[in-house]
Design a protein around this motif. Structure first.
Motif, PDB file in Angstrom:
ATOM      1  N   ALA A 187     -77.431  23.205 -77.255  1.00 47.59           N
ATOM      2  CA  ALA A 187     -77.192  24.507 -77.922  1.00 47.59           C
ATOM      3  C   ALA A 187     -75.731  23.998 -79.549  1.00 47.59           C
ATOM      4  N   GLU A 188     -74.831  23.430 -78.916  1.00 45.65           N
ATOM      5  CA  GLU A 188     -73.763  22.950 -79.906  1.00 45.65           C
ATOM      6  C   GLU A 188     -73.162  22.160 -79.155  1.00 45.65           C
ATOM      7  N   GLY A 242     -78.735  20.816 -80.767  1.00 48.55           N
ATOM      8  CA  GLY A 242     -79.198  21.397 -82.349  1.00 48.55           C
ATOM      9  C   GLY A 242     -77.883  20.676 -82.557  1.00 48.55           C
ATOM     10  N   THR A 243     -76.669  20.781 -82.643  1.00 47.17           N
ATOM     11  CA  THR A 243     -76.173  20.401 -84.260  1.00 47.17           C
ATOM     12  C   THR A 243     -74.399  19.536 -82.751  1.00 47.17           C
ATOM     13  N   ASP A 286     -80.203  16.310 -76.685  1.00 47.61           N
ATOM     14  CA  ASP A 286     -81.066  16.686 -77.196  1.00 47.61           C
ATOM     15  C   ASP A 286     -79.840  17.654 -77.396  1.00 47.61           C
ATOM     16  N   ARG A 308     -81.175  21.125 -73.857  1.00 52.23           N
ATOM     17  CA  ARG A 308     -80.619  20.526 -74.607  1.00 52.23           C
ATOM     18  C   ARG A 308     -79.402  22.021 -74.726  1.00 52.23           C
TER      19      ARG A 308
END
Length: 117
Positions: A41-42, A75-76, A73, A39
């Motif tokens: 985060a940004e 976050g933003t 994956d 993943r």
């Protein structure tokens, strides 16, 4: 801590935060492929990457992954481009495929850092 990726030909995070930076679309694709299994985060995207290079090969990679049922994956996704039509188009495409996208043109977080001498 989850990784942050910035794809921009000239700018960096002005606060010096830890980020993996790519200066071209090809380097951006390589970087995203390296983090494919984890993943982010940004993800920060600039539209115009110098010369004839743009962020579109990266956007197409994200779009293709979502089309195939395994989106990245993230976050933003932040679009910090100074190209309003390009930024709007990126946002439209990525939102269509389910990515969480924020338009951050003019963000105080991304700029031209003055390196210490």
């Amino acid at each position: 801590m989850l990784p942050v990726v910035l794809i921009d030909d000239l700018r960096s995070f002005v606060d010096g935060r830890a980020a993996h930076v790519a200066r071209s679309s090809a380097a951006g694709i390589d970087l995203l492929q390296r983090y494919r299994a984890q993943r982010l985060a940004e993800l920060w995207l600039d539209h115009d990457l110098g010369g004839d290079d743009t962020i579109w090969p990266v956007v197409e990679l994200l779009e293709q992954a979502a089309f195939e049922g395994s989106p990245f994956d993230i976050g933003t996704v932040y679009i910090h481009s100074a190209n309003p039509p390009g930024a709007a188009r990126i946002m439209q495409v990525l939102q269509r495929w389910g990515y969480v996208v924020r338009l951050s043109s003019g963000s105080p977080h991304v700029g031209y850092r003055v390196e210490a001498q």
